[in-house]
Enzyme design. Sequence first.
Site, PDB file in Angstrom:
ATOM      1  N   HIS A 153     -49.837  23.988  20.821  1.00 58.19           N
ATOM      2  CA  HIS A 153     -50.000  22.790  21.656  1.00 58.19           C
ATOM      3  C   HIS A 153     -50.846  21.810  20.859  1.00 58.19           C
ATOM      4  O   HIS A 153     -52.069  21.919  20.823  1.00 58.19           O
ATOM      5  CB  HIS A 153     -50.758  23.127  22.932  1.00 58.19           C
ATOM      6  CG  HIS A 153     -49.992  23.991  23.868  1.00 58.19           C
ATOM      7  ND1 HIS A 153     -48.811  23.614  24.439  1.00 58.19           N
ATOM      8  CD2 HIS A 153     -50.249  25.215  24.351  1.00 58.19           C
ATOM      9  CE1 HIS A 153     -48.378  24.559  25.227  1.00 58.19           C
ATOM     10  NE2 HIS A 153     -49.230  25.549  25.195  1.00 58.19           N
ATOM     11  N   VAL A 154     -50.202  20.886  20.213  1.00 59.78           N
ATOM     12  CA  VAL A 154     -50.965  19.944  19.395  1.00 59.78           C
ATOM     13  C   VAL A 154     -50.189  18.632  19.310  1.00 59.78           C
ATOM     14  O   VAL A 154     -48.962  18.622  19.254  1.00 59.78           O
ATOM     15  CB  VAL A 154     -51.229  20.542  17.985  1.00 59.78           C
ATOM     16  CG1 VAL A 154     -49.945  20.712  17.189  1.00 59.78           C
ATOM     17  CG2 VAL A 154     -52.234  19.713  17.223  1.00 59.78           C
TER      18      VAL A 154
END
Length: 411
Positions: free
Chosen positions: A172-173
């Site tokens: 998750h970036v």
Amino acid sequence: SKKEAAAHFGAGCPEPRPHVAPASSGGPAHGMGWRRRRRPFSLLPFLSLRDYGFCMAALLLFCLGSLFYQLNGGPPHFLLDLRHYLGNSTYLDDHGPAPCKVLPFPSQVVYNRVGKCGSRTVVLLLRILSERHGFNLVTSDIHNKTRLTKNEQMELIKNISTAEQPYLFTRHVHFLNFSRFGGDQPVYINIIRDPINRFLSNYFFRRFGDWRGEQNHMIRTPNMRQEERYLDINVCILENYPECSNPRLFYIIPYFCGQHPKCREPGEWALERAKMNVNENFLLVGILEELEDVLLLLERFLPHYFKDVVSIYKNPEHRKLGNLTVTVKKTVPSTESIQILYQRMRYEYEFYYYVKEQFHLLKRKFGLRSSNGNSSPRPEFAIPSPLETEEPVTEDEEQDDEKWLEDIYKR
Ligand SMILES: *[C@@H]1O[C@H](CO)[C@@H](O)[C@H](O)[C@H]1NC(C)=O
Ligand SMILES: *[C@@H]1O[C@H](CO)[C@@H](O)[C@H](O)[C@H]1NC(C)=O
Ligand SMILES: *[C@@H]1O[C@H](CO)[C@@H](O)[C@H](O)[C@H]1NC(C)=O
Ligand SMILES: *[C@@H]1O[C@H](CO)[C@@H](O)[C@H](O)[C@H]1NC(C)=O
Ligand SMILES: *[C@@H]1O[C@H](CO)[C@@H](O)[C@H](O)[C@H]1NC(C)=O
């Protein structure tokens, strides 16, 4: 669709003109087309060489025209990207040697997964696939940090780049610009969903977990006060609680815009940059509502990673894992609240519709029917999605419950 294409082909031989040059075919040509259509049919067994030649020439013309039309149908960047991955198509070198049918094999793929958009299911599939196809699946231990300082970006990019290839990195970036730090820009993929649906799914999941049980949320968010846990969603929206207001509602776009601080400010700048990045850096951004088609396209574009993914996904053995999903105690907000949310999330929706349109365009090019082709301007919150949970979220950042995932996987 295939059927349509077949029909076109059947008609294309004796009556190619309307497809190739629709502008030049007026009323009279129509009648001619009808007359001509019957003749070759009845003469079929006695076709002369000349007729045959004419037919093939017409067919070729039709094919070229059709291809030309298709290649002009979409946004240029997207097509350039596609052409890049599918090789130069025959329209340039139609008379040359047969085009190379083997897809280039990108050996660096990044899936910067958006929270609560089906990524848990996809990660689960990736684990199975990485064993089957022998690519290097790199997941991160950090699940709650989507934005990074410049140094962190540099370090992470260096780290990813040294992973053994072929790799698929997922975390998750927000979008990372590899070329900014002198790295090779990898191929990006991602999946998004209807913004209000995503928001609701997250809202209730934070509070009540999913079918895994009532205990689940206590473990996940033990410090949440009861007032907060039982906060009526309508109150949250109508009374402008931070959780239900901007900038917290500006959630999906930053994943595509990037690490620039302006990427987290709801506005045109971030929206346009996100769109640009989708065009230039993402091989595919799928729509969770049509997950099966997303998997199908991934299988076509990245066969070395995703071959067989659809059959694995459809396998009843794994299918029951897809049911990880129904968030409990979900209540639908009032119409007024939905309207307000829709207003607050207008950039998110603009982005979502943009991506959805691109996705449908791509599906048509590859002969898949667009099931949800009607692009209604209304949020589709009432339509149940195939998957209804995923990443638990602490505060405004996500956190992946990887351990749980592994437990399921081992079973
Ligand atoms: C595709 O065509 C472009 C421009 O004609 C050329 O630069 C490129 O090398 C070609 N790629 C392949 C794989 O043939
Ligand atoms: C992320 O999680 C870790 C441990 O779970 C915690 O120490 C850290 O403060 C969190 N970071 C943020 C930005 O929430
Ligand atoms: C880089 O990779 C190493 C080994 O895989 C790991 O220990 C380290 O924490 C990673 N650093 C970052 C910033 O991800
Ligand atoms: C990435 O960085 C390069 C080099 O600094 C820059 O030219 C490019 O515009 C950046 N792309 C995005 C999407 O930020
Ligand atoms: C989904 O899982 C729950 C809990 O295991 C079970 O009760 C339910 O019947 C399942 N639903 C379907 C459609 O398989």
